[in-house]
Each structure stands twice: as C-alpha cells, then as structure tokens.
Design an enzyme around this catalytic site. Sequence first.
Site: not given
Length: 147
Positions: A17, A93, A96, A112
Amino acid sequence: MTNKLRLGFLASHGGTNLQAILDACAASRLHAEPRVVISNNSASGALDRARRAGVAAIHLSGRTHPDAEELDQAICAALTENGAEVVCLCGYMKRLGKSTLSTFDGRILNIHPALLPKFGGQGFYGEAVHVAVLAAGERESGATVHL
C-alpha cells in the site's frame, strides 16, 4: 499551486500500500509528499521501499524502546520532526499510543485490505484476509480506508 500534503507512514511488513502511494505521489496523481516511513520491523519491505524512494526510513519498536510510552513518544516525535501532517497506517500491526493519537487526532488513515467489519480483527492481515474472503464464498471484496 497549494503546498503538497505531507505524509507519514507506519508499516510493519511488505509495504505494498505504501508503494502504491509513493508511486501516485511520484507520478503527480496524488498531490502529496511522503516524508517518513516508520516500521516496527527492522527488516520490513516498507523500509526498503522508503529508502529506494528517498524517503526517511526509521525503525522504532519494542527493541529500540522497551517502554511502550517512550516508544509512542518516539513515533510521535519522528512523525512531527519529519513534518507529517497526515499519518497513513499501511499494514501497521501495533496499537498506537496516546501521544500519537492525540497529536494526529482526525489525521490518521487506516488502510485495510478487505471490507470491514466483516473481515477484520485478530489474524486478519495480509494474504490471510484474502484467503478468508475467498473461503467465505464472497462475490465481492474491496479495501476499507477509514479515519
């Protein structure tokens, strides 16, 4: 012409991405400037992709900062010091921390690889998401991008 949006990225693995966004910026399809890529995985493809694109590549993890709060502050500082205005989670993964979440409130995008909420949660990342979509016999899939 207005200034380009300055992007920071958090990624854990291959960075596909991330690469799509880097390519869109380089081709002027996205009026943005990648400023920093941070990964919790020192061997991630995302860091390699960042280096090849001339973008700051930083490894920050529990190995570099064993204390979770110090790690969060280091991530937040790296994003801020590199001028990130928006943070893109590209297969990151880890959770935060409060500092990063509050500093970038409303300016964190998560990508996602499937339609949420149907194919999200524990274990739903990377190829596992696509395997689950196909195994469920779904006729339609897609990506979810959300704040």
